[in-house]
Design a protein around this motif. Structure first.
Motif, short mmCIF file in Angstrom:
data_model
loop_
_atom_site.label_atom_id
_atom_site.label_comp_id
_atom_site.label_asym_id
_atom_site.label_seq_id
_atom_site.Cartn_x
_atom_site.Cartn_y
_atom_site.Cartn_z
N ASN A 172 0.98 -0.61 -2.58
CA ASN A 172 0.63 0.80 -2.46
C ASN A 172 1.85 1.70 -2.62
N ASN A 173 3.07 1.16 -2.40
CA ASN A 173 4.26 2.00 -2.53
C ASN A 173 4.64 2.24 -3.99
N GLN A 174 4.03 1.54 -4.91
CA GLN A 174 4.20 1.69 -6.36
C GLN A 174 5.62 1.43 -6.86
N LYS A 175 6.45 0.78 -6.03
CA LYS A 175 7.83 0.48 -6.44
C LYS A 175 8.15 -1.01 -6.26
N LYS A 176 7.79 -1.57 -5.11
CA LYS A 176 8.16 -2.94 -4.76
C LYS A 176 6.89 -3.75 -4.53
N ASN A 177 6.68 -4.72 -5.39
CA ASN A 177 5.45 -5.50 -5.37
C ASN A 177 5.67 -6.89 -4.80
N ILE A 178 4.57 -7.57 -4.53
CA ILE A 178 4.60 -8.98 -4.20
C ILE A 178 4.55 -9.73 -5.52
N GLU A 179 5.42 -10.73 -5.66
CA GLU A 179 5.46 -11.51 -6.89
C GLU A 179 5.53 -13.00 -6.58
N LEU A 180 4.70 -13.76 -7.25
CA LEU A 180 4.78 -15.21 -7.20
C LEU A 180 5.44 -15.65 -8.49
N LEU A 181 6.58 -16.32 -8.37
CA LEU A 181 7.38 -16.72 -9.52
C LEU A 181 7.07 -18.16 -9.89
N PHE A 182 6.76 -18.37 -11.18
CA PHE A 182 6.50 -19.70 -11.72
C PHE A 182 7.41 -19.89 -12.93
N ALA A 183 7.86 -21.13 -13.14
CA ALA A 183 8.72 -21.42 -14.30
C ALA A 183 8.31 -22.74 -14.93
N ASP A 184 8.48 -22.80 -16.22
CA ASP A 184 8.22 -24.02 -16.99
C ASP A 184 9.55 -24.77 -17.10
N ASN A 229 -0.80 -11.61 3.10
CA ASN A 229 -1.63 -10.83 4.03
C ASN A 229 -0.78 -10.03 5.01
N ARG A 230 0.31 -10.61 5.51
CA ARG A 230 1.20 -9.87 6.43
C ARG A 230 1.78 -8.64 5.73
N VAL A 231 2.21 -8.81 4.49
CA VAL A 231 2.77 -7.68 3.74
C VAL A 231 1.70 -6.63 3.50
N MET A 232 0.51 -7.07 3.07
CA MET A 232 -0.57 -6.13 2.75
C MET A 232 -1.11 -5.42 4.00
N ILE A 239 14.40 1.18 1.60
CA ILE A 239 13.61 0.81 2.76
C ILE A 239 12.16 0.85 2.31
N TYR A 240 11.47 -0.27 2.43
CA TYR A 240 10.09 -0.27 1.95
C TYR A 240 9.21 -1.24 2.74
N ASP A 241 7.94 -0.87 2.77
CA ASP A 241 6.88 -1.74 3.26
C ASP A 241 5.75 -1.63 2.24
N TRP A 242 4.59 -2.13 2.57
CA TRP A 242 3.47 -2.14 1.62
C TRP A 242 3.07 -0.73 1.17
N ASN A 243 3.16 0.25 2.10
CA ASN A 243 2.66 1.59 1.82
C ASN A 243 3.73 2.61 1.46
N SER A 244 4.97 2.36 1.77
CA SER A 244 5.98 3.41 1.55
C SER A 244 7.28 2.83 0.99
N TYR A 245 8.02 3.70 0.31
CA TYR A 245 9.30 3.36 -0.28
C TYR A 245 10.23 4.54 -0.11
#
Length: 180
Positions: free
Chosen positions: A54-66, A108-111, A169-175
């Motif tokens: 929701n903060n539109q700057k810092k997202n949750i990302e799951l990183l995968f590599a081949d 879920n904790r982040v969201m 400084i950021y959380d799910w809703n603010s940056y």
């Protein structure tokens, strides 16, 4: 966990996501930090599953590599903005399901806005990141001191001769970004 299993995990938990693909690790590093040194980056493709915040700057990302260049992307780590969880400490997980449950629990904790991240970048000949991760529900000690430090005005000597410091400084809703 493979990329396909990661997508199923997010889908089955009703977590919306998008997918970003990078031709190699260098491209991924430059996506994360435009000033990254890519000399030691390998040639393996990288895929991100991105849960937009929701903060539109810092997202949750799951990183995968081949890592084996065989078309099978495997889970590397979970990120919230710059903060990485280092979840691949497999000794903490008895089985693959435990890892997957840990990923869902952290997302879920982040969201739920329970997590706040403080990043500090000091620039003077080199770039240095110091990340702090706080759980709002645990009322983690040190967050008040960190916020006082961020909001404290620089002295004249520090303004003239000190390095430039940027705090995020950021959380799910603010940056918030503070440059001193």
């Amino acid at each position: 966990m493979t990329l396909i299993e990661g997508k199923r995990l997010l889908d089955s938990n009703n977590i919306p996501f998008s997918e970003l693909r990078f031709n190699n690790t260098a491209d991924y590093w430059l996506y994360k930090n435009p000033l990254a040194n890519t000399e030691k980056a390998d040639k393996n493709p990288v895929t991100l599953l991105v849960v937009s915040s929701n903060n539109q700057k810092k997202n949750i990302e799951l990183l995968f590599a081949d890592e084996n260049n065989d078309g099978n992307d495997i889970f590397i780590d979970l990120y919230f903005g710059q903060y990485f969880y280092d979840l691949l400490e497999y000794e903490d997980f008895d089985c693959e399901e435990d890892l997957q449950q840990a990923i869902v629990n952290e997302i879920n904790r982040v969201m739920k806005n329970d997590i706040i991240v403080v990043a500090k970048e000091v620039r003077k000949k080199a770039v240095f990141h110091l990340l702090a991760f706080y759980d709002k529900k645990e009322n983690t000690p040190g967050i008040e001191d960190m916020m006082k430090e961020i909001n404290k005005k620089k002295g004249l000597f520090a303004k003239l001769f000190g390095p430039k410091t940027q705090y995020e400084i950021y959380d799910w809703n603010s940056y918030q970004c503070v440059i001193k």
